[in-house]
Design a protein around this motif. Structure first.
Motif, mmCIF file in Angstrom:
data_model
loop_
_atom_site.group_PDB
_atom_site.id
_atom_site.type_symbol
_atom_site.label_atom_id
_atom_site.label_comp_id
_atom_site.label_asym_id
_atom_site.label_seq_id
_atom_site.Cartn_x
_atom_site.Cartn_y
_atom_site.Cartn_z
ATOM 1 N N GLN A 102 19.223 16.492 -4.834
ATOM 2 C CA GLN A 102 18.108 15.551 -4.643
ATOM 3 C C GLN A 102 18.571 14.445 -3.709
ATOM 4 N N ILE A 103 17.665 14.009 -2.812
ATOM 5 C CA ILE A 103 17.995 13.014 -1.803
ATOM 6 C C ILE A 103 17.134 11.765 -2.048
ATOM 7 N N ALA A 104 17.711 10.608 -1.813
ATOM 8 C CA ALA A 104 16.964 9.361 -1.951
ATOM 9 C C ALA A 104 17.321 8.435 -0.794
ATOM 10 N N PHE A 105 16.293 7.901 -0.108
ATOM 11 C CA PHE A 105 16.464 6.935 0.979
ATOM 12 C C PHE A 105 15.637 5.698 0.640
ATOM 13 N N LYS A 106 16.302 4.567 0.541
ATOM 14 C CA LYS A 106 15.616 3.333 0.126
ATOM 15 C C LYS A 106 15.186 2.498 1.323
ATOM 16 N N ASN A 107 14.000 1.889 1.174
ATOM 17 C CA ASN A 107 13.467 0.900 2.135
ATOM 18 C C ASN A 107 13.473 1.430 3.567
ATOM 19 N N CYS A 108 12.880 2.626 3.747
ATOM 20 C CA CYS A 108 12.804 3.219 5.082
ATOM 21 C C CYS A 108 11.633 2.611 5.851
ATOM 22 N N PRO A 109 11.870 2.018 7.023
ATOM 23 C CA PRO A 109 10.769 1.416 7.776
ATOM 24 C C PRO A 109 9.985 2.474 8.562
ATOM 25 N N ASN B 146 2.791 1.866 10.519
ATOM 26 C CA ASN B 146 1.555 2.426 9.957
ATOM 27 C C ASN B 146 0.440 2.422 10.997
ATOM 28 N N SER B 147 -0.758 2.815 10.568
ATOM 29 C CA SER B 147 -1.881 2.942 11.506
ATOM 30 C C SER B 147 -2.314 1.599 12.077
ATOM 31 N N LYS B 148 -1.983 0.496 11.405
ATOM 32 C CA LYS B 148 -2.335 -0.834 11.908
ATOM 33 C C LYS B 148 -1.273 -1.375 12.864
ATOM 34 N N ASN B 149 -0.320 -0.507 13.217
ATOM 35 C CA ASN B 149 0.753 -0.860 14.165
ATOM 36 C C ASN B 149 1.645 -1.981 13.621
ATOM 37 N N SER B 150 1.766 -2.066 12.300
ATOM 38 C CA SER B 150 2.665 -3.027 11.676
ATOM 39 C C SER B 150 3.724 -2.276 10.886
ATOM 40 N N THR B 151 4.839 -2.919 10.641
ATOM 41 C CA THR B 151 5.961 -2.273 9.963
ATOM 42 C C THR B 151 5.742 -2.284 8.453
ATOM 43 N N ALA B 152 5.871 -1.113 7.835
ATOM 44 C CA ALA B 152 5.807 -0.986 6.386
ATOM 45 C C ALA B 152 7.081 -0.287 5.921
ATOM 46 N N TYR B 153 7.288 -0.227 4.611
ATOM 47 C CA TYR B 153 8.531 0.323 4.064
ATOM 48 C C TYR B 153 8.228 1.275 2.929
ATOM 49 N N CYS B 154 8.986 2.378 2.866
ATOM 50 C CA CYS B 154 8.865 3.348 1.766
ATOM 51 C C CYS B 154 10.254 3.726 1.278
ATOM 52 N N THR B 155 10.322 4.059 -0.005
ATOM 53 C CA THR B 155 11.525 4.684 -0.563
ATOM 54 C C THR B 155 11.230 6.172 -0.702
ATOM 55 N N LEU B 156 12.017 7.019 -0.010
ATOM 56 C CA LEU B 156 11.779 8.466 0.014
ATOM 57 C C LEU B 156 12.653 9.157 -1.028
ATOM 58 N N LEU B 157 12.028 10.070 -1.787
ATOM 59 C CA LEU B 157 12.730 10.922 -2.745
ATOM 60 C C LEU B 157 12.422 12.374 -2.375
ATOM 61 N N ALA B 158 13.438 13.232 -2.341
ATOM 62 C CA ALA B 158 13.249 14.625 -1.910
ATOM 63 C C ALA B 158 14.000 15.567 -2.838
ATOM 64 N N THR C 25 6.592 -1.978 0.516
ATOM 65 C CA THR C 25 6.411 -3.016 1.544
ATOM 66 C C THR C 25 6.406 -4.410 0.928
ATOM 67 N N GLN C 26 5.626 -4.564 -0.151
ATOM 68 C CA GLN C 26 5.534 -5.885 -0.781
ATOM 69 C C GLN C 26 6.873 -6.341 -1.333
ATOM 70 N N THR D 249 11.432 -9.919 -0.898
ATOM 71 C CA THR D 249 12.868 -10.185 -0.832
ATOM 72 C C THR D 249 13.210 -11.037 0.388
ATOM 73 N N LYS D 250 12.576 -10.682 1.522
ATOM 74 C CA LYS D 250 12.808 -11.487 2.731
ATOM 75 C C LYS D 250 12.304 -12.907 2.533
ATOM 76 N N ARG D 251 11.139 -13.032 1.829
ATOM 77 C CA ARG D 251 10.573 -14.356 1.584
ATOM 78 C C ARG D 251 11.501 -15.192 0.689
ATOM 79 N N VAL D 252 12.073 -14.549 -0.324
ATOM 80 C CA VAL D 252 12.997 -15.252 -1.220
ATOM 81 C C VAL D 252 14.231 -15.705 -0.447
ATOM 82 N N GLN D 253 14.730 -14.817 0.435
ATOM 83 C CA GLN D 253 15.898 -15.187 1.234
ATOM 84 C C GLN D 253 15.578 -16.360 2.160
#
Length: 852
Positions: free
Chosen positions: A382-389, A392-404, A424-425, A430-434
């Motif tokens: 099983q593969i896991a990738f965290k916070n992959c940028p 999206n369709s609105k041309n803004s950066t979003a984030y997903c954690t992928l599990l395979a 994404t949120q 996290t960036k806002r807290v930093q």
């Protein structure tokens, strides 16, 4: 086999038909029961609505009559408690004043509808009367047709002459009769004569036309007065019996009967809805029967779909092991074979756009890592990738954690199934807290931690790094928050930060320390004039008015400056030294900047030492009270004294209040100090000053504590001093911070009997409206006004106006700082109530007090 299946379908259809028919019977019975209950409920509601409407009408009529009776009493009170009426209608009957000038004439009939206005002598004889708008002298009992005068005068006497009223019948018409003694009221210019007072009587008849008007205003039809006897009960009439002084009368009106209108409107709708429901039920049952037959005939098709469901179920069961927002499936080369419906909701892309494309095209930033992991994983891994940028369709950066997960299908082929969980949120949070850990949220400026971190880095890199640290504090910022609100204060801080950025040079640094304090780091300040130039720009910019939400706000600024490496090369020390210099700047005035000096730390240490010594002084009895007399100019006697605290310091000697009271306020010791002063003053006054009052100064800071009134109450109870002999002196500025709490504290003290005086009147910031709102008992005119009496006529005029102002608000006026006979003569001439000063008596110990 086909025959057995067919028979099974027929049997199922018959059972379904019986079940549907039985259900239909139950539903029809239920609908009929609901219809009957609804009819009964509707009739009950009708009666309840009618009854409620009658009670509402009765309530409005009674309230209107009560209000009318109260209004005539209030009108009578205004006329009867009047020095002019007492002078012109009791002392003597002045027809020119009463009738010709319409002070008590035809206007009462024209404007208020009072048919009878009488002035009775103390013996009950009519001395003046206005009847139906005409001047005509007639006996009260004669005009009303009933013997009501004696009873009215007796009740008025029992009510101590205060306005009272009764409702009676005059010629079968209900009327409000109100009476009150004629007095001088608050007019002290009219002398009160000995003997019984005259009586003023107002009479208003509730004529049929007035009753109709009353009903019309309340939305009630045909309001009328009927005799109690002989009234026939009709269905369309409501009423109530009004008890009168000489019997009773029936107030009646026409019912609206809203319940019948409700029945007429709702009953046909109810019947129609029941019929429609039955029809729809019949149609629905027929449709259900038809669908049931089709369902039975097609049941054998379910077996064919079962194998397909097993495959689909296996797919989703495998994928469900990885929780996510959207699901996906690829082949071994990462070519997308399937995407779940939530793919569109999360990314905004249609699934058809990406089916057939590679998954690492959607997440290009991890393409190489993804391929390497795929080659290294076992078939069951099983593969896991965290916070992959990804974009999206609105041309803004979003984030997903992928599990395979690798999955072997029934035909032996291998696919990759997985899930993408939108984070994404979480990533943005996290960036806002930093960001917030190193910046101020309100202004966006770096915070104290950030500038300290930056300082430490610069000092470590360059040992001879020349720069200046400015600690900046806004003057008069707290009143902005108190007067205009915290939203205005926040907006002001944002504007201040913008102006500060414009004041500094390229390479300089602005940060917010918290509250109304800012930090400025000036780089490369080897020359002192560089710092001076920036400080001058800051003062000039911040002294310009700010326009916030339509309000013009003016503030000031104080600055403390520490320089490196002259003062220190430590970030912590520089911040601390700048704070110390800022404190010195605020103590020495406003709109100033002060450079740190070594002796400032010593002064701060000395101040802390003095705060500790003050605490010891309160505990060990180093404090004492002296008393200064207040001389009453009306009685030529000393009627009160002011208690003043002194500190007999073991090393510094006798210290005046202005040398330690501000320190007590800053360090929070003012409560303990005030408790001692009030308790000592109450005890001394009770034991050694019989009949005199004592006034004690209370800091505005104490009014922000919720227990001030309770503390004073407990001290009065412990010492036994009457609350009426204690006076609290406060400055005008007490009204600026939290006026509502301050007003409530003052009301509580006044209810106890304690008097509240304004001290040093004319030197604070409060507006004149606070004199009315806070209801002070007296004001003490600041001594600066008295000292300047001999300078000019204008100064004398100012004092005269302040005395008149105090009189206008019913406050006793005390002049402080009287030191000459001319000052005393002037104040006495202008009717000042009390005086206080060295000319009459200096503050001395209670044993040395001269009260003669």
């Amino acid at each position: 086999m086909s025959i057995s299946i067919l028979n099974l379908g027929v049997s199922d259809t018959e059972q379904t038909k019986k079940l549907i028919n039985k259900t239909f019977s139950y539903m029809v019975s239920l609908l009929m029961g609901i219809f009957i209950i609804a009819i009964i409920s509707l009739l009950a509601i009708k009666d309840n609505v009618n009854t409620t409407n009658d009670r509402r009408d009765e309530f409005f009529l009674k309230k209107t009559l009560f209000t009318r009776e109260e209004n005539i009493r209030n009108q009578l009170k205004d006329y009867a408690e009047w020095g002019g009426a007492y002078k012109h209608l009791h002392t003597t009957i002045d027809l020119a004043w009463a009738w010709d000038k319409q002070n008590l004439g035809k206007s009462l009939y024209d404007n208020f509808g009072y048919e009878g206005v009488f002035v009775l002598s103390p013996e009950g004889r009519t001395r003046y009367s206005v009847l139906d708008g005409t001047l005509r002298l007639e006996d009260l009992d004669s005009w009303t047709g009933i013997a009501t005068k004696n009873d009215l005068l007796n009740k008025l006497s029992q009510n101590h002459g205060m306005p009272m009223s009764v409702v009676t019948l005059i010629n079968s018409v209900p009327a409000i009769v109100s009476a009150a003694w004629i007095t001088t009221g608050s007019d002290t210019s009219v002398a009160t004569l000995p003997g019984s007072p005259s009586t003023m009587v107002f009479i208003e008849k509730l004529t049929p036309q007035k009753l109709l008007t009353i009903g019309h205003d309340a939305g009630i039809k045909n309001v009328r007065a009927l005799p109690v006897k002989g009234i026939s009960q009709t269905e369309n009439r409501a009423g109530f019996t009004l008890a009168l002084n000489t019997g009773a009368v029936r107030i009646a009106w026409d019912r609206e009967n809203p319940g019948e209108a409700l029945i007429i409107f709702l009953l046909p709708l109810l019947i129609l809805s029941v019929l429609l429901t039955i029809c729809m039920t019949v149609i629905l049952m027929r449709h259900i029967m038809h669908k049931a037959r089709i369902n039975d005939e097609n049941s054998f098709l379910l077996e064919q779909a079962r194998l397909k469901l097993i495959t689909s179920e296996k797919r989703f069961r495998d994928v469900s092991e990885t929780t996510s927002d959207w699901l996906w499936e690829t082949d071994n080369s990462l070519k997308i074979l399937w995407l779940s419906e939530r793919f569109f909701r999360v990314t905004g892309f249609d699934s058809s756009e990406w089916t057939g494309r590679r998954l690492d095209e959607l997440f290009p930033s991890i393409k190489d890592v993804f391929q390497d992991c795929l080659h290294r994983q076992e078939i069951s891994g099983q593969i896991a990738f965290k916070n992959c940028p990804y974009i999206n369709s609105k041309n803004s950066t979003a984030y997903c954690t992928l599990l395979a997960k690798f999955v072997v299908q029934y035909d032996g082929s291998v696919v990759i199934r997985g899930a993408a969980n939108d984070v994404t949120q979480e990533v943005e949070a996290t960036k806002r807290v930093q960001f917030l850990s190193r910046h101020d949220e309100l202004t966006g400026l770096p915070n104290r931690y950030h500038i300290k971190e930056f300082l430490a880095g610069q000092l470590n890199k360059e040992k001879d790094y020349f720069f200046s640290m400015i600690c900046l504090d806004l003057d008069k910022f707290k009143p902005v928050n108190d007067i205009f609100g915290h939203s205005t204060g926040d907006a002001l801080l944002g504007e201040v930060s913008s102006r500060l950025k414009r004041c500094i040079r390229s390479g300089d640094f602005v940060a917010r320390q918290g509250g109304d304090e800012f930090l400025i780091l000036l780089a490369d300040t080897s020359q002192l004039n560089q710092v001076e130039e920036v400080c001058r720009r800051i003062v000039q910019e911040l002294n310009r008015p700010f326009s916030i939400d339509g309000n013009d706000v003016t503030i000031g600024v104080s600055m403390g400056i520490a320089m490196a490496p002259q003062d220190s090369s430590s970030a912590n020390d520089l911040l601390r030294f700048a704070d110390i210099a800022l404190y010195e700047a605020k103590q020495s005035g406003r709109n100033k900047w002060v450079y740190y000096r070594q002796d400032m730390s010593e002064k701060l240490t000395e101040r802390r030492k003095m705060a500790a010594e003050l605490k010891t002084a309160i505990q060990e009895g180093q404090l004492s009270l002296v008393y200064q007399p207040r001389f009453n100019l009306r009685t030529s006697n000393v009627e009160a004294v002011e208690a003043l605290v002194r500190w007999q310091h073991p090393e510094r000697g006798s210290m005046m209040p202005d040398q330690f009271i501000p320190l007590a306020e800053e360090t929070g010791q003012i409560i303990h100090l005030s408790n001692w002063v009030i308790r000592k003053a109450c005890s001394d006054t009770l034991d050694k000053l019989p009949g005199l009052s004592v006034s004690v100064n209370v800091s505005p800071v104490e009014f922000q504590a919720s227990d001030l009134a309770d503390r004073i109450k407990n001290i009065l109870e412990d010492t036994g001093l009457e609350p009426t002999r204690l006076e609290i002196e406060v400055t005008e500025n007490v009204t600026l911070s939290d006026p509502e709490r301050t007003c409530q504290t003052m009301k509580t003290l006044k209810q106890m009997g304690v008097r509240i005086l304004i001290d040093d009147f004319g030197t604070g910031y409060a507006s004149l409206s606070y004199l009315r709102k806070f209801q002070f008992d007296g004001l003490k005119l600041d001594k600066s006004f008295i000292f300047s009496l001999g300078d000019s006529q204008q100064n004398q005029s100012v004092v005269e106006k302040i005395i008149d102002l105090g009189k206008a608000y019913s406050m006793e006026v005390t002049a402080e700082g009287v030191e000459t006979a001319d000052q005393l003569s002037f104040l006495k001439k202008n009717k000042c109530d009390e005086v206080q000063g060295y000319f009459l008596g200096k503050p001395v110990a209670i044993t040395d007090l001269n009260l003669s």
